[in-house]
Every structure is written in C-alpha cells, then in structure tokens.
Design a protein around this motif. Structure first.
Motif, mmCIF file in Angstrom:
data_model
loop_
_atom_site.group_PDB
_atom_site.id
_atom_site.type_symbol
_atom_site.label_atom_id
_atom_site.label_comp_id
_atom_site.label_asym_id
_atom_site.label_seq_id
_atom_site.Cartn_x
_atom_site.Cartn_y
_atom_site.Cartn_z
ATOM 1 N N ASN A 108 -28.757 -50.082 6.357
ATOM 2 C CA ASN A 108 -29.049 -49.251 7.524
ATOM 3 C C ASN A 108 -28.706 -47.799 7.200
ATOM 4 O O ASN A 108 -27.616 -47.323 7.508
ATOM 5 C CB ASN A 108 -28.255 -49.754 8.738
ATOM 6 N N ILE A 109 -29.630 -47.114 6.574
ATOM 7 C CA ILE A 109 -29.410 -45.746 6.119
ATOM 8 C C ILE A 109 -29.356 -44.770 7.291
ATOM 9 O O ILE A 109 -28.639 -43.785 7.255
ATOM 10 C CB ILE A 109 -30.518 -45.314 5.131
ATOM 11 N N GLU A 110 -30.096 -45.044 8.342
ATOM 12 C CA GLU A 110 -30.085 -44.158 9.508
ATOM 13 C C GLU A 110 -28.897 -44.550 10.391
ATOM 14 O O GLU A 110 -29.045 -45.070 11.499
ATOM 15 C CB GLU A 110 -31.398 -44.245 10.289
ATOM 16 N N SER A 111 -27.694 -44.279 9.871
ATOM 17 C CA SER A 111 -26.467 -44.721 10.531
ATOM 18 C C SER A 111 -25.304 -43.826 10.109
ATOM 19 O O SER A 111 -25.484 -42.846 9.390
ATOM 20 C CB SER A 111 -26.166 -46.170 10.138
ATOM 21 N N PHE A 112 -24.126 -44.215 10.494
ATOM 22 C CA PHE A 112 -22.905 -43.494 10.126
ATOM 23 C C PHE A 112 -22.758 -43.378 8.614
ATOM 24 O O PHE A 112 -22.306 -42.363 8.112
ATOM 25 C CB PHE A 112 -21.679 -44.214 10.718
ATOM 26 N N ILE A 113 -23.166 -44.408 7.870
ATOM 27 C CA ILE A 113 -22.990 -44.375 6.414
ATOM 28 C C ILE A 113 -24.108 -43.630 5.702
ATOM 29 O O ILE A 113 -23.996 -43.352 4.518
ATOM 30 C CB ILE A 113 -22.845 -45.785 5.816
ATOM 31 N N GLY A 114 -25.184 -43.321 6.401
ATOM 32 C CA GLY A 114 -26.313 -42.639 5.779
ATOM 33 C C GLY A 114 -26.438 -41.209 6.253
ATOM 34 O O GLY A 114 -25.659 -40.337 5.881
ATOM 35 N N ASN A 115 -27.397 -40.972 7.127
ATOM 36 C CA ASN A 115 -27.650 -39.602 7.569
ATOM 37 C C ASN A 115 -26.820 -39.180 8.782
ATOM 38 O O ASN A 115 -27.056 -38.131 9.362
ATOM 39 C CB ASN A 115 -29.146 -39.404 7.843
ATOM 40 N N ALA A 134 -33.066 -50.522 10.104
ATOM 41 C CA ALA A 134 -32.228 -51.289 9.191
ATOM 42 C C ALA A 134 -33.125 -52.072 8.226
ATOM 43 O O ALA A 134 -34.347 -51.980 8.289
ATOM 44 C CB ALA A 134 -31.319 -52.237 9.976
ATOM 45 N N PHE A 135 -32.517 -52.823 7.362
ATOM 46 C CA PHE A 135 -33.223 -53.613 6.352
ATOM 47 C C PHE A 135 -34.087 -52.723 5.458
ATOM 48 O O PHE A 135 -35.189 -53.086 5.061
ATOM 49 C CB PHE A 135 -34.061 -54.730 6.996
ATOM 50 N N GLY A 136 -33.559 -51.533 5.165
ATOM 51 C CA GLY A 136 -34.239 -50.649 4.240
ATOM 52 C C GLY A 136 -35.536 -50.084 4.756
ATOM 53 O O GLY A 136 -36.451 -49.820 3.981
ATOM 54 N N SER A 137 -35.633 -49.873 6.054
ATOM 55 C CA SER A 137 -36.903 -49.385 6.597
ATOM 56 C C SER A 137 -36.822 -47.956 7.124
ATOM 57 O O SER A 137 -37.600 -47.571 7.984
ATOM 58 C CB SER A 137 -37.395 -50.328 7.698
ATOM 59 N N HIS A 138 -35.902 -47.164 6.590
ATOM 60 C CA HIS A 138 -35.819 -45.752 6.977
ATOM 61 C C HIS A 138 -36.827 -44.982 6.137
ATOM 62 O O HIS A 138 -36.644 -44.803 4.932
ATOM 63 C CB HIS A 138 -34.392 -45.237 6.761
ATOM 64 N N PRO A 139 -37.907 -44.511 6.726
ATOM 65 C CA PRO A 139 -39.035 -43.993 5.952
ATOM 66 C C PRO A 139 -38.726 -42.803 5.046
ATOM 67 O O PRO A 139 -39.354 -42.675 3.997
ATOM 68 C CB PRO A 139 -40.067 -43.611 7.022
ATOM 69 N N VAL A 140 -37.791 -41.960 5.396
ATOM 70 C CA VAL A 140 -37.527 -40.787 4.562
ATOM 71 C C VAL A 140 -36.512 -41.060 3.456
ATOM 72 O O VAL A 140 -36.187 -40.167 2.674
ATOM 73 C CB VAL A 140 -37.079 -39.574 5.412
ATOM 74 N N SER A 141 -36.029 -42.298 3.338
ATOM 75 C CA SER A 141 -35.035 -42.630 2.314
ATOM 76 C C SER A 141 -35.624 -43.373 1.129
ATOM 77 O O SER A 141 -34.892 -43.952 0.333
ATOM 78 C CB SER A 141 -33.908 -43.467 2.941
ATOM 79 N N PRO A 156 -38.692 -46.022 -0.768
ATOM 80 C CA PRO A 156 -39.264 -47.350 -0.537
ATOM 81 C C PRO A 156 -38.198 -48.356 -0.102
ATOM 82 O O PRO A 156 -37.048 -48.286 -0.533
ATOM 83 C CB PRO A 156 -39.839 -47.741 -1.904
ATOM 84 N N SER A 157 -38.585 -49.289 0.736
ATOM 85 C CA SER A 157 -37.653 -50.325 1.216
ATOM 86 C C SER A 157 -36.988 -51.065 0.068
ATOM 87 O O SER A 157 -35.799 -51.371 0.124
ATOM 88 C CB SER A 157 -38.372 -51.322 2.123
ATOM 89 N N SER A 158 -37.761 -51.352 -0.973
ATOM 90 C CA SER A 158 -37.197 -52.092 -2.113
ATOM 91 C C SER A 158 -36.036 -51.324 -2.749
ATOM 92 O O SER A 158 -35.062 -51.928 -3.199
ATOM 93 C CB SER A 158 -38.285 -52.371 -3.155
ATOM 94 N N GLU A 159 -36.108 -49.995 -2.765
ATOM 95 C CA GLU A 159 -35.003 -49.194 -3.295
ATOM 96 C C GLU A 159 -33.842 -49.131 -2.311
ATOM 97 O O GLU A 159 -32.683 -49.213 -2.705
ATOM 98 C CB GLU A 159 -35.483 -47.786 -3.635
ATOM 99 N N GLN A 160 -34.143 -48.976 -1.034
ATOM 100 C CA GLN A 160 -33.087 -48.920 -0.037
ATOM 101 C C GLN A 160 -32.274 -50.214 -0.017
ATOM 102 O O GLN A 160 -31.060 -50.193 0.165
ATOM 103 C CB GLN A 160 -33.661 -48.652 1.358
ATOM 104 N N MET A 161 -32.948 -51.333 -0.202
ATOM 105 C CA MET A 161 -32.256 -52.622 -0.192
ATOM 106 C C MET A 161 -31.331 -52.781 -1.397
ATOM 107 O O MET A 161 -30.476 -53.652 -1.407
ATOM 108 C CB MET A 161 -33.274 -53.769 -0.155
ATOM 109 N N GLN A 162 -31.490 -51.908 -2.387
ATOM 110 C CA GLN A 162 -30.643 -51.969 -3.580
ATOM 111 C C GLN A 162 -29.468 -50.975 -3.542
ATOM 112 O O GLN A 162 -28.698 -50.893 -4.480
ATOM 113 C CB GLN A 162 -31.486 -51.712 -4.840
#
Length: 187
Positions: free
Chosen positions: A88-95, A120-127, A129-135
């Motif tokens: 969940n990049i669009e959160s306290f730990i991300g942006n 969540a689940f790596g679906s933050h569009p500006v961060s 591809p989802s496959s990279e976010q999930m890693q």
C-alpha cells in the motif's frame, strides 16, 4: 468514540509528507500539512509538536526508552507491517497519504487509523507497475525517508517486534486458503 472509548483528542489527516515532520514550535506551521479535524485544544497541539520533535531529534537510546510515551509501539508496528504486506504505497509508509492520526486526550498517545486502501496490492498508478510495487521490501517498507518507521525498525527491540507482526499477519491473516474462502463467500 466507538473505536477509542472517547472522542476527546486531536484528530489529524496528514497529507503528502514522509512520516510525521517537525515544523518547529508553532502550531500554525502544522495546520496545512497535518489537516486537523475539528477544534484543536492547544495542549493536544503541543503533544503533536512534541511527538514530531521527538521523532526527529531524540538520540537512539532516548528514542528506544521513551517512544512508548507517544505511541503504543505494537499497534503502530502492526499498522506499518499491514501497509507493507499490502504493498500500500499510497499510505503512511509511502507518499504520506490516506491515514488519520488520533492523539487521545487521556493517554496522550497517537494512534494510526488506516484510510482509503483502494490502491493497495501494488495498484498505486504513479509508483510504477503493480508487479514492481508488489516486490517492494517488507524489511524496509517506507518508500521515502520516514523517520518514525526507520527509527522503529532500526531499534533492536522494535525491529524484532516488527518482524513478529509481519510473521503473525502472514501466518494468521494472509493465508491463501482462508482468503480464497472469504473471497468466494463475498462473491
């Protein structure tokens, strides 16, 4: 009131900043970025300022010894672990978005409240591809410098507790068989 037993305290919705940033000793410096909800008691504003200052300025020994004056570490670490596992990049730990912080007027401790996990689940569009976010790393879950996360996870005691929270979530909550059954039930 339903969640914490009372509604007396400071509720803020910080926006787009890495962690909880110290902006000096004057509350008006915080209003724009911390987004207080409702009337602000000066004592609660001072507690928020003390917390932000403590995160940035305490030495490691003092941080380890006194962080429990500002938060209950285990629920905070669970909140961090949950956001990390959910990518969940669009959160306290991300942006620094999509959460509330409540400072209880009785305990004077801050509690994190998740909000809007739609990306969540790596679906933050500006961060990326989802496959990279999930890693993204669960061991170092914050994308930008986030002093609270970094200090908690670098502390030997709290670093171990964070890993224990990740293990608990992965073995008790994020169990594929249980999740699949729940998804099927909802569907």
């Amino acid at each position: 009131k339903r969640s914490f037993g009372n509604k007396s305290g400071l509720l803020v919705k910080p926006e787009m900043m890495p962690g909880l940033v110290y902006f000096g000793e004057d509350w008006p410096n915080y209003v724009g970025r911390y987004g207080p909800k409702g009337k602000v008691d000066p004592r609660e504003a001072e507690q928020m300022i003390r917390f932000a200052r403590f995160i940035e300025q305490s030495d490691p020994a003092e941080f380890s010894k006194r962080i429990g004056e500002f938060i209950d570490p285990v629920p905070c670490l669970r909140f961090i672990a949950l956001n990390s596992i959910l990518a969940n990049i669009e959160s306290f730990i991300g942006n620094g978005h999509n959460y509330y912080l409540f400072i209880d007027s009785t305990t004077h401790k801050a509690r994190f409240i998740p909000w809007d996990l739609n990306e969540a689940f790596g679906s933050h569009p500006v961060s990326g591809p989802s496959s990279e976010q999930m890693q993204f790393s669960v061991v170092r879950p914050n994308a930008d410098p986030n002093m609270l996360v970094e200090r908690l996870l670098s502390d030997p005691k709290y670093g171990l507790e964070y890993r224990a929270q990740c293990e608990f979530l992965m073995t008790n909550v994020f169990v594929p068989r249980q999740l699949s059954a729940r998804i099927q039930n909802i569907a």
